[in-house]
Design a protein around this motif. Structure first.
Motif, PDB file in Angstrom:
ATOM      1  N   LEU A 125      -4.565   1.218  -5.513  1.00  0.00           N
ATOM      2  CA  LEU A 125      -4.801   2.002  -4.156  1.00  0.00           C
ATOM      3  C   LEU A 125      -5.987   1.453  -3.721  1.00  0.00           C
ATOM      4  O   LEU A 125      -6.064   1.050  -2.554  1.00  0.00           O
ATOM      5  N   THR A 146       1.182   6.803  -6.929  1.00  0.00           N
ATOM      6  CA  THR A 146       0.155   7.730  -7.121  1.00  0.00           C
ATOM      7  C   THR A 146       0.902   9.225  -7.226  1.00  0.00           C
ATOM      8  O   THR A 146       0.338  10.205  -7.559  1.00  0.00           O
ATOM      9  N   ILE A 187       0.956  -1.346  -0.082  1.00  0.00           N
ATOM     10  CA  ILE A 187      -0.028   0.182   0.063  1.00  0.00           C
ATOM     11  C   ILE A 187       1.027   1.128   0.080  1.00  0.00           C
ATOM     12  O   ILE A 187       0.581   2.255  -0.762  1.00  0.00           O
ATOM     13  N   CYS A 203       2.176   1.611  -3.553  1.00  0.00           N
ATOM     14  CA  CYS A 203       1.439   2.166  -4.400  1.00  0.00           C
ATOM     15  C   CYS A 203       1.063   3.774  -4.099  1.00  0.00           C
ATOM     16  O   CYS A 203       0.861   4.353  -5.102  1.00  0.00           O
ATOM     17  N   ARG A 204       0.986   4.134  -2.954  1.00  0.00           N
ATOM     18  CA  ARG A 204       0.824   5.644  -2.670  1.00  0.00           C
ATOM     19  C   ARG A 204       2.094   6.366  -3.343  1.00  0.00           C
ATOM     20  O   ARG A 204       1.688   7.634  -3.798  1.00  0.00           O
TER      21      ARG A 204
END
Length: 294
Positions: A107, A94, A87, A90-91
């Motif tokens: 996400l 982004t 997670i 993935c942040r």
């Protein structure tokens, strides 16, 4: 990425891609040999190079999360941290690529799943399937973050696999608010997901959604079982536990207890999680009792 950066073993990676450990080991060896012989260096790509690498990076992140997701209670520190790390990674993606909707879709997908972690086992440690989970145990704040990420992705107008998978989870989350699962919406989304991926897992989950929606002259479970019959020839599903568990459930629901018992036995043999094995065994025993009385 999964082996060198995140430290996963070949068998773990193989499971994520529905491959045998031997085949994945050979694939990893070939990749390492190619990198070594070509003298490809490890380096941080320039910003303009990132979009072309995005799909592979997102796939690796999701595979890492899936490995961490296999520790439902979060009692295995390595796996729990792997889900959290996925997670986190993935942040970062982004942040680096705020205009890439699939990064936000992934996400959202992981946040929806992680929000349900506390409901996946009851106080006795027994497995609780999604349909029976206590939605009061779902993490509302995390669901809100997932909804925001999915909304951001949808504004781009570029639909992809991870956005569709996240949208399916969002439809399941509707039960948290209304007490009812929106199966027609879930079926429609699985139809779209299968259309763009051709994935046997998407086809399997589409069949499970179909089982809850009556279409045409057949009942939902009958139509779903016929769909699974069409998937039976796919070798990727031969050792895939969810396929056999789904088949067992549909056979039981359509009045074939003996065949259902055999399918449950196959699913149990393929499952490594003791809690899930115990759940499947209880279902098998109940169906077997019906077959005996018949």
């Amino acid at each position: 990425m999964l082996q060198v950066v995140l430290g996963l073993e070949a068998a773990q990676i193989a499971s994520a891609f529905l491959m045998s450990p031997a085949a994945m080991s050979q694939r990893l060896v070939r990749a390492k040999t190619k990198i070594r012989q070509a003298g490809i260096p490890f380096h941080i790509p320039e910003r303009e190079q990132m979009p072309e690498r995005l799909e592979a990076v997102l796939d690796a992140i999701y595979a890492a999360f899936s490995e961490g997701w296999q520790d439902p209670a979060g009692t295995d520190p390595a796996r729990r941290e792997l889900a959290e790390e996925a997670i986190y990674l993935c942040r970062i993606v982004t942040d680096l690529l705020p205009s890439e909707p699939e990064a936000f879709g992934l996400l959202a997908l992981m946040l929806y799943a992680e929000a349900r972690r506390a409901a996946r086992r009851n106080p006795a440690g027994e497995f609780v399937p999604l349909r029976d989970q206590n939605t009061a145990l779902w993490d509302t704040r995390m669901i809100d973050h997932a909804e925001a990420a999915l909304l951001h992705a949808s504004r781009s107008g570029r639909i992809g696999r991870y956005q569709l998978e996240a949208a399916i989870q969002s439809a399941h989350v509707e039960r948290h608010r209304t007490g009812v699962t929106n199966w027609p919406a879930i079926l429609t989304l699985y139809n779209a997901l299968f259309a763009i991926t051709g994935s046997p897992v998407a086809a399997l989950n589409r069949a499970l959604a179909l089982a809850e929606v009556a279409i045409g002259p057949e009942t939902g479970p009958q139509a779903a079982l016929h769909t699974l019959d069409d998937l039976a020839a796919d070798p990727r599903l031969l050792d895939y536990q969810p396929y056999w568990a789904a088949r067992a459930d549909l056979l039981a629901r359509t009045g074939h207890p003996s065949e259902a018992t055999q399918a449950f036995e196959r699913a149990i043999a393929l499952e490594h999680d003791p809690a899930v094995r115990s759940f499947l065994d209880r279902r098998r025993a109940a169906v077997s009792l019906v077959a005996t009385t018949d």
